[in-house]
Motif scaffolding. Sequence first.
Motif, PDB file in Angstrom:
ATOM      1  N   VAL A  31       0.853  -1.187   0.000  1.00  0.00           N
ATOM      2  CA  VAL A  31       0.000   0.000   0.000  1.00  0.00           C
ATOM      3  C   VAL A  31       0.889   1.237   0.000  1.00  0.00           C
ATOM      4  N   ILE A  32       0.683   2.082  -0.998  1.00  0.00           N
ATOM      5  CA  ILE A  32       1.378   3.366  -1.035  1.00  0.00           C
ATOM      6  C   ILE A  32       0.521   4.305  -0.183  1.00  0.00           C
ATOM      7  N   ALA A  33       0.963   4.559   1.036  1.00  0.00           N
ATOM      8  CA  ALA A  33       0.153   5.285   2.018  1.00  0.00           C
ATOM      9  C   ALA A  33       0.640   6.713   2.212  1.00  0.00           C
ATOM     10  N   GLU A  56       5.416   8.055   4.519  1.00  0.00           N
ATOM     11  CA  GLU A  56       6.341   9.128   4.881  1.00  0.00           C
ATOM     12  C   GLU A  56       6.839   8.933   6.301  1.00  0.00           C
ATOM     13  N   PRO A  57       8.053   9.429   6.598  1.00  0.00           N
ATOM     14  CA  PRO A  57       8.511   9.401   7.985  1.00  0.00           C
ATOM     15  C   PRO A  57       7.516  10.161   8.856  1.00  0.00           C
ATOM     16  N   GLY A  58       7.283   9.667  10.030  1.00  0.00           N
ATOM     17  CA  GLY A  58       6.344  10.328  10.925  1.00  0.00           C
ATOM     18  C   GLY A  58       4.905   9.900  10.728  1.00  0.00           C
ATOM     19  N   ALA A  59       4.629   9.092   9.693  1.00  0.00           N
ATOM     20  CA  ALA A  59       3.266   8.597   9.503  1.00  0.00           C
ATOM     21  C   ALA A  59       2.908   7.696  10.674  1.00  0.00           C
ATOM     22  N   ILE A  67       7.809   0.770   5.127  1.00  0.00           N
ATOM     23  CA  ILE A  67       9.032   1.342   4.579  1.00  0.00           C
ATOM     24  C   ILE A  67       8.809   2.843   4.566  1.00  0.00           C
ATOM     25  N   LYS A  68       9.639   3.574   5.297  1.00  0.00           N
ATOM     26  CA  LYS A  68       9.474   5.024   5.375  1.00  0.00           C
ATOM     27  C   LYS A  68      10.358   5.683   4.319  1.00  0.00           C
ATOM     28  N   LEU A  69       9.736   6.428   3.425  1.00  0.00           N
ATOM     29  CA  LEU A  69      10.435   7.080   2.323  1.00  0.00           C
ATOM     30  C   LEU A  69      10.439   8.583   2.555  1.00  0.00           C
ATOM     31  N   ALA A  74      15.404  13.351   0.370  1.00  0.00           N
ATOM     32  CA  ALA A  74      15.997  12.886  -0.884  1.00  0.00           C
ATOM     33  C   ALA A  74      16.085  14.025  -1.899  1.00  0.00           C
ATOM     34  N   ALA A  75      15.035  14.848  -1.979  1.00  0.00           N
ATOM     35  CA  ALA A  75      15.055  15.989  -2.913  1.00  0.00           C
ATOM     36  C   ALA A  75      16.144  16.982  -2.526  1.00  0.00           C
TER      37      ALA A  75
END
Length: 122
Positions: A31-33, A56-59, A67-69, A74-75
Amino acid sequence: MGIRVVESAEPAEVKQTVDHVSDASAGGVVVIAFDPMGVAVLEALPAHVPAVAAAEPGAPDQGRVAIKLDERRAAADATRHLLGLGHRTVHHVAVPCEGEGEAGSWAGATRCGRPARRSPRW
């Protein structure tokens, strides 16, 4: 393998999606959450359905492997790298998004020590 696009976080849409991906023939669900629709599906998945979330981190923790992206970091890292190579300009190309995603990534990219100019959207 299948891909399911969730158009809204409305209960009927979420239920239809959960019913579809909960089929026993699916080995598991990714799931892309990053948006309300993905979070709603993740929350509605029965515990017996193997699932992993990309978030996302902090979700909030949904009780699933996640997996926290960190796209903002990164940007910013990519922008610093390109500026470090001597490029004078780095353009930010964003896809349409909900919430603060685009604004947040743009803000992260502009904190790299150079003046930034936003290009018009297509």
